[in-house]
Design a protein around this motif. Structure first.
Motif, PDB file in Angstrom:
ATOM      1  N   ILE A  83       0.844  -1.195   0.000  1.00  0.00           N
ATOM      2  CA  ILE A  83       0.000   0.000   0.000  1.00  0.00           C
ATOM      3  C   ILE A  83       0.881   1.247   0.000  1.00  0.00           C
ATOM      4  O   ILE A  83       1.815   1.360   0.805  1.00  0.00           O
ATOM      5  CB  ILE A  83      -0.924   0.031   1.230  1.00  0.00           C
ATOM      6  N   VAL A  84       0.588   2.176  -0.900  1.00  0.00           N
ATOM      7  CA  VAL A  84       1.377   3.400  -1.007  1.00  0.00           C
ATOM      8  C   VAL A  84       0.463   4.595  -1.241  1.00  0.00           C
ATOM      9  O   VAL A  84      -0.714   4.449  -1.588  1.00  0.00           O
ATOM     10  CB  VAL A  84       2.396   3.321  -2.171  1.00  0.00           C
ATOM     11  N   ASP A  85       1.016   5.780  -1.039  1.00  0.00           N
ATOM     12  CA  ASP A  85       0.434   7.019  -1.536  1.00  0.00           C
ATOM     13  C   ASP A  85       1.380   7.534  -2.605  1.00  0.00           C
ATOM     14  O   ASP A  85       2.604   7.546  -2.400  1.00  0.00           O
ATOM     15  CB  ASP A  85       0.280   8.056  -0.418  1.00  0.00           C
ATOM     16  N   LEU A  86       0.834   7.958  -3.743  1.00  0.00           N
ATOM     17  CA  LEU A  86       1.677   8.342  -4.874  1.00  0.00           C
ATOM     18  C   LEU A  86       1.477   9.797  -5.264  1.00  0.00           C
ATOM     19  O   LEU A  86       0.357  10.312  -5.264  1.00  0.00           O
ATOM     20  CB  LEU A  86       1.368   7.465  -6.094  1.00  0.00           C
ATOM     21  N   SER A  87       2.574  10.446  -5.613  1.00  0.00           N
ATOM     22  CA  SER A  87       2.549  11.777  -6.212  1.00  0.00           C
ATOM     23  C   SER A  87       3.283  11.669  -7.531  1.00  0.00           C
ATOM     24  O   SER A  87       4.490  11.394  -7.567  1.00  0.00           O
ATOM     25  CB  SER A  87       3.227  12.797  -5.284  1.00  0.00           C
ATOM     26  N   ILE A  88       2.563  11.885  -8.623  1.00  0.00           N
ATOM     27  CA  ILE A  88       3.097  11.621  -9.956  1.00  0.00           C
ATOM     28  C   ILE A  88       3.279  12.929 -10.715  1.00  0.00           C
ATOM     29  O   ILE A  88       2.368  13.756 -10.777  1.00  0.00           O
ATOM     30  CB  ILE A  88       2.147  10.707 -10.752  1.00  0.00           C
ATOM     31  N   SER A  89       4.437  13.099 -11.295  1.00  0.00           N
ATOM     32  CA  SER A  89       4.700  14.278 -12.125  1.00  0.00           C
ATOM     33  C   SER A  89       5.558  13.870 -13.305  1.00  0.00           C
ATOM     34  O   SER A  89       5.982  12.719 -13.429  1.00  0.00           O
ATOM     35  CB  SER A  89       5.396  15.372 -11.303  1.00  0.00           C
ATOM     36  N   SER A  90       5.845  14.827 -14.176  1.00  0.00           N
ATOM     37  CA  SER A  90       6.671  14.531 -15.345  1.00  0.00           C
ATOM     38  C   SER A  90       8.123  14.300 -14.958  1.00  0.00           C
ATOM     39  O   SER A  90       8.879  13.672 -15.694  1.00  0.00           O
ATOM     40  CB  SER A  90       6.578  15.678 -16.354  1.00  0.00           C
ATOM     41  N   GLN A  91       8.532  14.808 -13.775  1.00  0.00           N
ATOM     42  CA  GLN A  91       9.903  14.657 -13.310  1.00  0.00           C
ATOM     43  C   GLN A  91       9.917  13.797 -12.052  1.00  0.00           C
ATOM     44  O   GLN A  91       9.741  14.286 -10.941  1.00  0.00           O
ATOM     45  CB  GLN A  91      10.520  16.037 -13.014  1.00  0.00           C
ATOM     46  N   LEU A  92      10.095  12.482 -12.212  1.00  0.00           N
ATOM     47  CA  LEU A  92      10.156  11.576 -11.077  1.00  0.00           C
ATOM     48  C   LEU A  92      11.581  11.527 -10.540  1.00  0.00           C
ATOM     49  O   LEU A  92      12.537  11.432 -11.314  1.00  0.00           O
ATOM     50  CB  LEU A  92       9.720  10.174 -11.497  1.00  0.00           C
ATOM     51  N   ASN A  93      11.723  11.603  -9.207  1.00  0.00           N
ATOM     52  CA  ASN A  93      13.071  11.482  -8.662  1.00  0.00           C
ATOM     53  C   ASN A  93      13.555  10.040  -8.787  1.00  0.00           C
ATOM     54  O   ASN A  93      12.799   9.125  -9.141  1.00  0.00           O
ATOM     55  CB  ASN A  93      13.124  11.961  -7.204  1.00  0.00           C
ATOM     56  N   GLU A  94      14.822   9.845  -8.504  1.00  0.00           N
ATOM     57  CA  GLU A  94      15.451   8.545  -8.727  1.00  0.00           C
ATOM     58  C   GLU A  94      14.782   7.437  -7.917  1.00  0.00           C
ATOM     59  O   GLU A  94      14.564   6.323  -8.420  1.00  0.00           O
ATOM     60  CB  GLU A  94      16.940   8.635  -8.368  1.00  0.00           C
ATOM     61  N   GLU A  95      14.455   7.754  -6.663  1.00  0.00           N
ATOM     62  CA  GLU A  95      13.853   6.750  -5.787  1.00  0.00           C
ATOM     63  C   GLU A  95      12.454   6.361  -6.262  1.00  0.00           C
ATOM     64  O   GLU A  95      12.109   5.173  -6.304  1.00  0.00           O
ATOM     65  CB  GLU A  95      13.783   7.287  -4.350  1.00  0.00           C
ATOM     66  N   LYS A  96      11.662   7.356  -6.628  1.00  0.00           N
ATOM     67  CA  LYS A  96      10.299   7.064  -7.069  1.00  0.00           C
ATOM     68  C   LYS A  96      10.307   6.302  -8.400  1.00  0.00           C
ATOM     69  O   LYS A  96       9.521   5.370  -8.605  1.00  0.00           O
ATOM     70  CB  LYS A  96       9.510   8.362  -7.202  1.00  0.00           C
ATOM     71  N   ALA A  97      11.213   6.691  -9.304  1.00  0.00           N
ATOM     72  CA  ALA A  97      11.320   5.988 -10.585  1.00  0.00           C
ATOM     73  C   ALA A  97      11.741   4.538 -10.362  1.00  0.00           C
ATOM     74  O   ALA A  97      11.230   3.619 -11.031  1.00  0.00           O
ATOM     75  CB  ALA A  97      12.319   6.708 -11.492  1.00  0.00           C
ATOM     76  N   TYR A  98      12.644   4.317  -9.424  1.00  0.00           N
ATOM     77  CA  TYR A  98      13.097   2.949  -9.119  1.00  0.00           C
ATOM     78  C   TYR A  98      11.935   2.108  -8.588  1.00  0.00           C
ATOM     79  O   TYR A  98      11.720   0.972  -9.027  1.00  0.00           O
ATOM     80  CB  TYR A  98      14.234   2.996  -8.101  1.00  0.00           C
ATOM     81  N   PHE A  99      11.187   2.676  -7.640  1.00  0.00           N
ATOM     82  CA  PHE A  99      10.073   1.931  -7.052  1.00  0.00           C
ATOM     83  C   PHE A  99       9.012   1.598  -8.093  1.00  0.00           C
ATOM     84  O   PHE A  99       8.513   0.471  -8.149  1.00  0.00           O
ATOM     85  CB  PHE A  99       9.444   2.722  -5.906  1.00  0.00           C
ATOM     86  N   LEU A 100       8.644   2.576  -8.920  1.00  0.00           N
ATOM     87  CA  LEU A 100       7.607   2.335  -9.916  1.00  0.00           C
ATOM     88  C   LEU A 100       8.050   1.301 -10.939  1.00  0.00           C
ATOM     89  O   LEU A 100       7.253   0.468 -11.391  1.00  0.00           O
ATOM     90  CB  LEU A 100       7.230   3.652 -10.600  1.00  0.00           C
ATOM     91  N   ASN A 101       9.320   1.318 -11.324  1.00  0.00           N
ATOM     92  CA  ASN A 101       9.827   0.316 -12.268  1.00  0.00           C
ATOM     93  C   ASN A 101       9.834  -1.062 -11.617  1.00  0.00           C
ATOM     94  O   ASN A 101       9.462  -2.063 -12.242  1.00  0.00           O
ATOM     95  CB  ASN A 101      11.231   0.701 -12.714  1.00  0.00           C
ATOM     96  N   TRP A 102      10.217  -1.112 -10.343  1.00  0.00           N
ATOM     97  CA  TRP A 102      10.185  -2.374  -9.596  1.00  0.00           C
ATOM     98  C   TRP A 102       8.759  -2.911  -9.509  1.00  0.00           C
ATOM     99  O   TRP A 102       8.510  -4.099  -9.698  1.00  0.00           O
ATOM    100  CB  TRP A 102      10.772  -2.126  -8.205  1.00  0.00           C
TER     101      TRP A 102
END
Length: 481
Positions: free
Chosen positions: A150-169
Motif C-alpha cells: 500500500i502506497v500514496d503516490l505523487s506523480i509528475s513529469s519529473q520523477l526522482n530517482e527513488e520514485k522511478a526505481y520503485f515504480l519500475n520495480w
C-alpha cells in the motif's frame, strides 16, 4: 555522576545486538518477537541496509507498516527494503509460520510501533508479542493471501530517482504482488506514465485523488475512464484545470460538449464520494448542476474556488438532496453580485443543523445579497467557522448581521470585511475610521455573545500588498504605520 538510570540487561543486550549487524542478522529468526519492532526501527534509523533486507525477508508478522520509517529520498534503503520483499517472495516458510500479507509504505504512524515501544520501555520480563497482538493492529484488508503493498503516490513529469526505481520495480512484479494506492496526486504527468501506473495500481483502490494539471478538455476526456474506475473515491480535488486557448489545440463546439459530458458522467460512478474540491475548473459554468445531479452519495464538503458559475448552477443548490448534509461549504473567489442568491439561502436553511464551516471570501457580495442570506445564516447554530473577507458590506448591514448571530454559540473563528465607510473616494483606508468602526462592530457583537476569535480585514493595499486587520487590536498595513 550521571543522573540517568543504567540500561537494563535486556536493553544492553538489544543495543549490543544492533551494533554488531552481522550478529543481528545471523540469529534473527530466534529473536523474541517482542524485540523485533524495536530492532527494525533502529535498523532504519541507523541505515543498516543488510539488516533491513534480512528482517523484511524473515518478518514474523502479517503486517509491516514501514512508511513512517523509510526515507523515500534514500535509494539504498529503499532498495534494501524491496530486495527483502523479493527474497521473501522466493523463500519457503515452515507450516504455521505467519506470512507477511501487507507492506504499508504510507507515511503515517501505526499503532503497531506502539506495541514495540511499550516492549522496549518495559523493565520487567517482556511478554512475547504473539500473533493476536498484531492482528489487533491490522486493518481489515490485511487478511489476504497474496502480498499487498500500500502506497500514496505523487506523480509528475519529473520523477526522482527513488520514485522511478520503485515504480519500475512495481511494474515488473504486478503479477505476483497486489499493489494498492489509496491517495494519488497527479501533476502534469505524461499520458504514458499515467497509463503505466494505472495498470499497476488499480484505480478502484484510490480513495483520494488530487489532480493538478493544465490539461485540455481532450486530455481530461482521455483520463475520464480512469477517473470513473475510482469507484471508492471519497475525496477529489481538481485544480487548476486551465482552458488551453492555443488555436492548434482548439476543438469544435460539438467535441467540447462531448468531452465535458464524458468527464461529468464519471461522477455518477462514485459510491463513497463525500468531499469535492474544484479550483479554477474552466468548464464548470453551466455544468455544475449536472455534476451535482450525478452524485450518488451525500457530500460533507463542497468547495468551489475561483470558478465561474451561472444562475442555473446556483438554482440547483436548493433542490440537490445530496447537498443537504453538508458540513463544509466553500464558495471562494466566485463572483456572486450579479446572481440571485435565494437558492443559496434555501440551501443554507436546510443546513441549519449540520453546517460547521462557511467561506464566502472574494465573492464581491453586496448589502442586498447579504440581506437575502441573513435569515438562513442566523439559524445555522452549528457553525464554528465563517469567512466573509473581501466582500463589500456597509456598516449598517454588518451590524445587522452581528446582531442576528446569538445562536452561534459554537463559533470559533469569525472573519469579516471592514465596512465600506472605512474607505475614502479613492479606495484608501482611513486609519481613524478603520479603528473606530471596527471597535463599534466588536461592541455590537459582545452585546449578544462573547467571540473567541474574530477579525475585520481591509482589502489588499494596492501599494504595499498587505491588509489592515482588526482583531486583538489594530494591525495596519505598511502604508498606514
Amino acid at each position: 555522576m550521571s543522573g540517568q538510570t543504567p540500561p537494563t540487561l535486556q536493553k544492553r543486550a538489544r543495543q549490543t545486538q544492533l551494533r554488531d549487524e552481522a550478529l543481528a542478522i545471523s540469529p534473527l529468526e530466534n529473536v523474541p518477537a517482542v524485540y523485533v519492532p524495536w530492532l527494525f526501527q533502529e535498523a532504519f534509523a541507523g541505515r543498516y541496509n543488510s539488516l533491513i533486507k534480512t528482517m523484511v525477508a524473515a518478518w514474523p508478522f502479517q503486517y509491516l507498516p514501514v512508511g513512517s520509517l523509510i526515507n523515500m529520498h534514500n535509494l539504498e534503503t529503499l532498495q534494501a527494503l524491496l530486495d527483502g520483499v523479493d527474497r521473501r517472495l522466493t523463500r519457503k516458510f515452515p507450516p504455521g509460520r505467519p506470512k507477511l500479507q501487507v507492506l504499508d509504505m504510507r507515511n503515517v504512524h501505526h499503532v503497531f510501533w506502539n506495541i514495540g515501544s511499550d516492549a522496549n520501555d518495559s523493565d520487567s520480563d517482556a511478554e512475547t508479542l504473539d500473533e493476536k497482538q498484531v492482528v489487533k493492529a491490522l486493518p481489515r484488508y490485511a487478511l489476504r493471501q497474496r502480498l499487498k503493498i500500500i502506497v500514496d503516490l505523487s506523480i509528475s513529469s519529473q520523477l526522482n530517482e527513488e520514485k522511478a526505481y520503485f515504480l519500475n520495480w512495481a511494474k515488473q512484479r504486478k503479477g505476483s504482488i497486489n499493489f494498492c494506492c489509496t491517495k494519488m496526486k497527479i501533476w502534469d504527468a505524461p499520458d504514458k506514465v499515467i497509463r503505466e501506473i494505472m495498470n499497476v495500481f488499480h484505480p478502484e483502490h484510490i480513495t483520494e485523488l488530487e489532480l493538478y494539471t493544465d490539461w485540455t478538455l481532450l486530455r481530461l476526456a482521455h483520463f475520464a475512464p480512469y477517473f470513473g474506475q475510482m469507484k471508492n473515491l471519497e475525496k477529489v480535488f481538481l485544480a487548476p484545470l486551465h482552458k488551453n486557448t492555443s488555436p492548434i489545440m482548439n476543438i469544435t463546439g460539438a467535441s467540447k460538449v462531448k468531452c465535458i459530458k464524458k468527464i461529468i458522467s464519471q461522477f455518477s460512478k462514485f459510491n463513497c464520494l463525500q468531499h469535492v474540491f474544484m479550483k479554477r475548473v474552466h468548464f464548470l459554468r453551466d455544468h455544475l448542476h449536472q455534476i451535482l445531479g450525478c452524485l450518488r452519495t451525500p457530500l460533507q464538503t463542497l468547495s468551489i474556488t475561483h470558478c465561474l458559475i451561472s444562475q442555473t448552477d446556483l438554482d440547483s443548490f436548493s433542490c440537490c438532496h445530496n447537498l443537504f448534509k453538508l458540513k463544509n461549504l466553500e464558495i471562494r473567489g466566485v463572483t456572486l453580485f450579479a446572481l440571485d442568491l435565494m437558492p443559496l439561502r434555501g440551501l443554507l436553511g436546510k443546513l441549519a443543523g449540520t453546517l460547521k464551516s462557511l467561506d464566502f471570501q472574494w465573492c464581491s457580495m453586496k448589502d442586498s445579497q447579504l440581506i437575502v442570506l441573513l435569515p438562513a445564516l442566523s439559524q445555522c447554530s452549528q457553525l464554528n467557522q465563517i469567512n466573509f473577507y473581501s466582500n463589500d458590506f456597509s456598516m449598517a448591514i454588518l451590524k445587522d448581521l452581528l446582531q442576528h448571530t446569538a445562536t452561534w454559540s459554537k463559533m470559533n473563528v469569525e472573519q469579516y470585511p471592514v465596512p465600506l465607510e472605512c474607505y475614502d473616494a479613492l479606495g484608501h483606508v482611513s486609519r481613524e475610521r478603520f479603528v473606530e468602526l471596527c471597535q463599534e462592530l466588536m461592541d455590537t457583537l459582545r452585546a449578544k455573545r462573547e467571540p473567541k476569535s474574530i477579525s475585520f480585514a481591509t482589502n489588499v493595499c494596492q501599494n504595499c500588498g498587505k491588509t489592515c486587520v482588526y482583531g486583538q487590536g489594530a494591525r495596519l498595513c505598511s502604508c498606514l504605520q
